[in-house]
Scaffold this motif. Structure first.
Motif, PDB file in Angstrom:
ATOM      1  N   GLU A 203       0.770  -1.343   0.105  1.00  0.00           N
ATOM      2  CA  GLU A 203      -0.130  -0.032   0.064  1.00  0.00           C
ATOM      3  C   GLU A 203       0.912   1.257   0.121  1.00  0.00           C
ATOM      4  O   GLU A 203       0.497   2.376  -0.342  1.00  0.00           O
ATOM      5  CB  GLU A 203      -0.916  -0.042   1.053  1.00  0.00           C
ATOM      6  N   SER A 204       2.055   1.066   0.507  1.00  0.00           N
ATOM      7  CA  SER A 204       3.181   2.077   0.345  1.00  0.00           C
ATOM      8  C   SER A 204       3.881   2.248  -0.834  1.00  0.00           C
ATOM      9  O   SER A 204       4.915   3.126  -0.958  1.00  0.00           O
ATOM     10  CB  SER A 204       4.003   2.361   1.625  1.00  0.00           C
ATOM     11  N   ASN A 205       3.376   1.524  -1.852  1.00  0.00           N
ATOM     12  CA  ASN A 205       4.165   1.394  -3.162  1.00  0.00           C
ATOM     13  C   ASN A 205       5.739   0.934  -2.908  1.00  0.00           C
ATOM     14  O   ASN A 205       6.376   1.250  -3.725  1.00  0.00           O
ATOM     15  CB  ASN A 205       4.159   2.444  -3.854  1.00  0.00           C
ATOM     16  N   LYS A 206       6.013   0.250  -1.924  1.00  0.00           N
ATOM     17  CA  LYS A 206       7.024  -0.428  -1.796  1.00  0.00           C
ATOM     18  C   LYS A 206       7.180  -1.908  -2.056  1.00  0.00           C
ATOM     19  O   LYS A 206       7.426  -2.821  -1.212  1.00  0.00           O
ATOM     20  CB  LYS A 206       7.562  -0.295  -0.205  1.00  0.00           C
ATOM     21  N   ILE A 207       6.806  -2.183  -3.201  1.00  0.00           N
ATOM     22  CA  ILE A 207       6.762  -3.449  -3.961  1.00  0.00           C
ATOM     23  C   ILE A 207       8.230  -4.597  -3.540  1.00  0.00           C
ATOM     24  O   ILE A 207       8.183  -5.453  -3.273  1.00  0.00           O
ATOM     25  CB  ILE A 207       6.387  -3.555  -5.478  1.00  0.00           C
ATOM     26  N   THR A 208       9.298  -3.853  -3.935  1.00  0.00           N
ATOM     27  CA  THR A 208      10.588  -4.339  -3.796  1.00  0.00           C
ATOM     28  C   THR A 208      10.831  -5.064  -2.374  1.00  0.00           C
ATOM     29  O   THR A 208      11.211  -6.165  -2.120  1.00  0.00           O
ATOM     30  CB  THR A 208      11.685  -3.556  -4.074  1.00  0.00           C
TER      31      THR A 208
END
Length: 328
Positions: A203-208
């Protein structure tokens, strides 16, 4: 006294001469015997070398055949990676470089684990179809390489095949929130705390970072299993297979040329010349209703009038075809 000494000396000389003659004769016989034995050995050795040559030639032919089959399989596996990599369009002008790196990684991993190289390449090809994961395919030791290892380790630990695991892993790493459910079905569990942490990262766009957390959880459970359970026989088999593949890949251009010649020249020639001949022979030996001619005179007449000219035509056609084969 002088006469007695002279006679003794004479007898001694004669005895020495007799012994020398006897020794020479014996030596001559032994030399002849040795020469005969050498000759027999030479004949046997020649036969042995001839047999060894035939065996070596047979082995070479079989090895070349096996090498071509292995080379084609390896070439197909490589082409699959290259094509999917190109279709995904993530690396611009570096597609060939990235593909080659993945192929080398698969071969290295196969030698360490004793797992079939093409199976590992197929695993990579499936992982490449998941964009969020495929983006790291150019990184040495990145998420893509770790996912490849994880799929293999899961398979070695009894969680299905590496290729099946690749699909579940690809889903989980491409969309971590939804993908965890797929991993749970495979038997890979996450704690509630880990699930919440992964959700927050996504959700924080920290996919990695979410991918890293999933991979760490799997590595904690099964990391290194494939290499730890590899045996010497399987690793040696993979090594020999890779050598065979390289020989086969080197021979493929020759096979391609032969195949092109057959498809473009030989097969059309058969269709053009041989098929009409067969049809004429059939018509000549059968009646108008398709029944076989039973009259001996009809058969003889047909042979003279149709079959022999046709046979001569076949010989001529084959001569032209064989000449073309020699030229090519």
């Amino acid at each position: 006294m002088a006469s007695t000494g002279s006679r003794t000396l004479k007898l001694s000389i004669l005895a020495d001469v007799a012994n020398l003659s006897k020794g020479l004769n014996q030596g001559s016989n032994e030399v002849q015997s040795f020469g005969s034995k050498v000759g027999e050995f030479g004949k046997k050795a020649a036969l042995a070398f001839a047999a060894a040559g035939i065996a070596a030639a047979a082995f070479a032919v079989k090895f070349a055949k096996d090498a071509i089959v292995a080379g084609e399989a390896a070439s197909t596996a490589n082409a699959r990676i290259e094509q999917i990599n190109e279709s995904m369009g993530l690396f611009g002008n570096s597609i060939a470089v990235v593909s080659e790196r993945l192929i080398e990684y698969a071969e290295k991993t196969a030698r360490l684990t004793g797992i079939d190289t093409n199976s590992i390449k197929a695993t990579q090809a499936k992982l490449l179809t998941f964009k969020e994961l495929a983006m790291s395919a150019d990184e040495v030791g990145g998420a893509f390489d770790r996912a490849t290892d994880a799929a293999i380790d899961l398979g070695a630990a009894g969680f299905g095949s590496a290729e099946t695991n690749a699909v579940a892993l690809g889903k989980a790493l491409n969309d971590p929130i939804k993908g965890i459910a797929a991993l749970n079905k495979q038997g890979i569990t996450f704690t509630e705390v880990e699930k919440e942490r992964i959700k927050t990262l996504v959700e924080s766009n920290k996919i990695t970072k979410a991918q890293d957390m999933i991979l760490k959880a799997i590595e904690t459970q099964v990391g290194g299993t494939a290499e730890a359970t590899a045996n010497a026989t399987d690793r040696m088999k993979v090594g020999f297979q890779q050598v065979t593949e390289r020989v086969g890949i080197a021979l493929l251009p020759v096979l391609e040329k032969v195949t092109s010649f057959l498809l473009d020249n030989l097969f059309p020639a058969f269709e053009k010349y041989i098929l009409p001949i067969v049809q004429k022979v059939t018509a000549a030996l059968t009646g108008g209703d398709g029944s076989l001619s039973t009259s001996l005179s009809d058969i003889v007449r047909n042979i003279k009038g149709f079959v022999l000219p046709i046979f001569n035509g076949i010989v001529s056609a084959f001569g032209d075809i064989f000449d073309a084969i020699k030229r090519n």
